[in-house]
Enzyme design. Structure first.
Site, short mmCIF file in Angstrom:
data_model
loop_
_atom_site.label_atom_id
_atom_site.label_comp_id
_atom_site.label_asym_id
_atom_site.label_seq_id
_atom_site.Cartn_x
_atom_site.Cartn_y
_atom_site.Cartn_z
CG HIS A 1 -1.69 1.04 1.48
ND1 HIS A 1 -3.25 1.15 1.21
CD2 HIS A 1 -1.09 2.39 1.98
CE1 HIS A 1 -3.16 2.35 1.70
NE2 HIS A 1 -2.20 3.56 2.21
CD GLU A 2 1.70 3.13 3.74
OE1 GLU A 2 1.76 4.44 2.93
OE2 GLU A 2 0.51 3.46 4.43
CD GLU B 1 -4.07 6.45 1.47
OE1 GLU B 1 -4.86 5.33 1.76
OE2 GLU B 1 -3.84 7.47 1.73
CG HIS C 1 -6.71 6.93 5.24
ND1 HIS C 1 -5.97 8.43 5.17
CD2 HIS C 1 -5.94 6.28 4.86
CE1 HIS C 1 -5.04 8.30 5.35
NE2 HIS C 1 -4.47 6.89 4.75
#
Length: 548
Positions: free
Chosen positions: A362-363, A386, A450
């Site tokens: 994800h990051e 996101e 988010h």
């Protein structure tokens, strides 16, 4: 947004590229044969250099003014030679925020169309600001300091400390409203949960009014052997110096992992080991989290390389580095594009590291987004930013297919960040987390990114697996649609190809959900045909989340 170009303007913008890129097109396809990191970097640099040569002619063909220039950012060449050149724009030598665009050319060099963040002619009455840079910097710092006094109910995003502000730099604001001269200022600080903060503020150079603000630090989250906290027993590619082994991978752009040992700044100390056997699987062993991080970086690299032909986060063959054991009791992880690095905290009581595989994927996917579409980290664009990371982090998990971390459509299910054993987010029905949006509505862009990401996550799940009840790897899902329709999934691999092509080829910094629908349909048509099942189900999945 997209505009068609007339045939009369076609050849002038791309004649320089017509022969030159054709030579290297075979090595820059969507799924090229494996190349070394240095080769990948050279190929990418050559494409950018060629795009730079074409930029002046492309600017003229697009009708840009004499003070406007195009600066190449990225280039993609399809297997059939079709070229997609991504540019940033300047006006009078100043960066234009919201001026990015993608030029699409045929293999013969014909300019076909353009996707632009903003379709307007740029005109400014003056490039002389009324406010000085010092005034703009002080005002931006004051705006951030004022936010500290606002009650946020212990929100982890709230600032508890404001540090220095960079000198304000003049830019042209074209993201919304009439183009105007503005200042961009970077204010650094520390969030309440210990995450470093780097806020980018854009203020009007005449009135000082705040035009935009967003947080740049984006959060969640020889062959040796390793035992990680989450990945279990895995192989690791390491570097032997003749006397010791280093947790550094020369086969993947020099990716490495360092130990911050509780600090919150610096690069940390590179991990070394005498026997090339790393970690014990226990969080109490400082190497165990490092195993997770190093393997996560490798799995993310391999996923992008073998799935999309992308060589590293920036597609230049250069590997990022990972830092573990950040701060004290730090319950988060983050990607920082400035240091080109990934950072993990150790969680509550320093015993629950945030180094799970989907967090890694994800990051680091935030870095891919920054290197391509550059989606603004606010509004619907921020939600798409996101959801891109959730989608690709999930795909990294499925790609690795680890026994210790069976792949699923749950985000952060192993890190237990809330202390109740529940995942951070659910892709099949995002609202199960208590805050995310299942469907698009007019106010979805006002949610935290988010939570607004739920629309994109839900779309991807529906496109991959379809609506209704389903069990995947022992996890039960039941995905509804906004209109009660039935969506038939096309499989996650095809869904990921469609999303990635849309991200790298059609998305711009201001893409919203409506534009994302158009972009993914174009991507589906490119990959599978406009009359294909994949195209039809892409449309159906968007309708299922109320994007029509």
């Amino acid at each position: 947004m997209k505009r068609k170009l007339t045939v009369g303007a076609v050849l002038s913008a791309s004649a320089i590229l017509a022969g030159a890129i054709q030579v290297s097109a075979g090595t820059a396809q969507a799924n090229p044969s494996p190349a070394s990191a240095s080769q990948a970097g050279q190929q990418h640099s050559e494409l950018l250099a060629l795009a730079a040569k074409a930029a002046p002619a492309a600017a003229r063909a697009l009708g840009l003014g004499a003070q406007e220039q195009l600066i190449p950012k990225d280039a993609v060449v399809d297997a059939d030679g079709t070229r997609h050149l991504r540019f940033e724009r300047t006006f009078g030598g100043l960066p234009v925020l919201g001026g990015d665009l993608v030029v699409h050319e045929s293999a013969s060099g014909a300019l076909k169309s353009v996707d632009e963040a903003v379709t307007r002619q740029l005109t400014l009455p003056s490039l002389t600001p009324k406010l000085s840079a010092a005034q703009a910097s002080a005002q931006a710092t004051g705006t951030v300091r004022a936010d500290i006094g606002v009650s946020k109910d212990a929100d982890e995003a709230a600032l508890q400390e404001v540090g220095s502000a960079s000198p304000a730099a003049l830019v042209v604001w074209a993201d919304s409203g009439a183009p105007r001269l503005a200042y961009r200022t970077t204010v650094e600080g520390l969030r309440a949960d210990g995450t470093p903060s780097r806020q980018i503020l854009v203020t009007d150079a005449t009135s000082g009014a705040l035009l935009s603000s967003h947080e740049e630090i984006q959060t969640a989250n020889a062959t040796g052997s390793g035992k990680g906290v989450f990945v279990g027993s895995v192989p690791l590619t390491t570097n032997y110096t003749g006397s010791t082994y280093q947790l550094k991978d020369a086969t993947r752009g020099g990716q490495s992992t360092t130990n911050l040992a509780g600090k919150t700044s610096g690069k940390g100390t590179l991990y070394t080991d005498a026997d090339n056997a790393w970690g014990t699987g226990a969080a109490s062993n400082t190497q165990s989290a490092a195993v997770d991080a190093q393997f996560g970086a490798a799995a993310t690299w391999d996923f992008y390389k073998n799935t999309f032909g992308r060589s590293g986060i920036r597609n230049d063959g250069v590997g990022a580095y990972s830092r573990v054991h950040y701060g004290k009791n730090y319950v988060n992880a983050f990607w920082d594009d400035t240091c080109f690095c990934m950072t993990y905290g150790d969680g509550a009581s320093n015993t629950h590291p945030l180094t799970a595989l989907d967090v890694s994927g994800h990051e680091m996917s935030h870095g891919v987004t920054a290197a391509t579409a550059g989606l603004n980290y606010s509004g619907e664009s921020g939600g798409l930013n996101e959801s891109t990371s959730d989608i690709m982090g999930t795909m990294v998990e499925f790609y690795a297919n680890l026994p210790a971390d069976k792949p699923d459509y749950l985000i952060g299910e192993l890190i237990n960040i809330n202390g109740d054993g529940k995942p951070l987010r659910y892709m099949d029905q995002p609202s199960k987390d208590g805050g995310s949006a299942d469907y698009w509505s007019a106010g979805v862009g006002n949610l935290d990114v988010h939570y607004s990401s739920g629309v994109g996550n839900h779309f991807f799940y529906l496109l991959s697996e379809g609506s209704g009840a389903k069990t995947v790897n022992g996890v039960n899902y039941n995905s509804p649609t906004s209109n009660g329709s039935k969506v038939t999934g096309i499989g996650r691999d095809k869904a990921a190809q469609i999303w990635y092509r849309a991200l790298t080829t059609y998305f711009t910094s201001t893409t919203n959900y409506k534009a994302a629908r158009v972009a993914t349909l174009k991507a589906a048509a490119d990959l599978y045909g406009a009359s294909s099942t994949e195209y039809a189900q892409t449309a159906a999945a968007w309708s299922g989340v109320n994007v029509n």
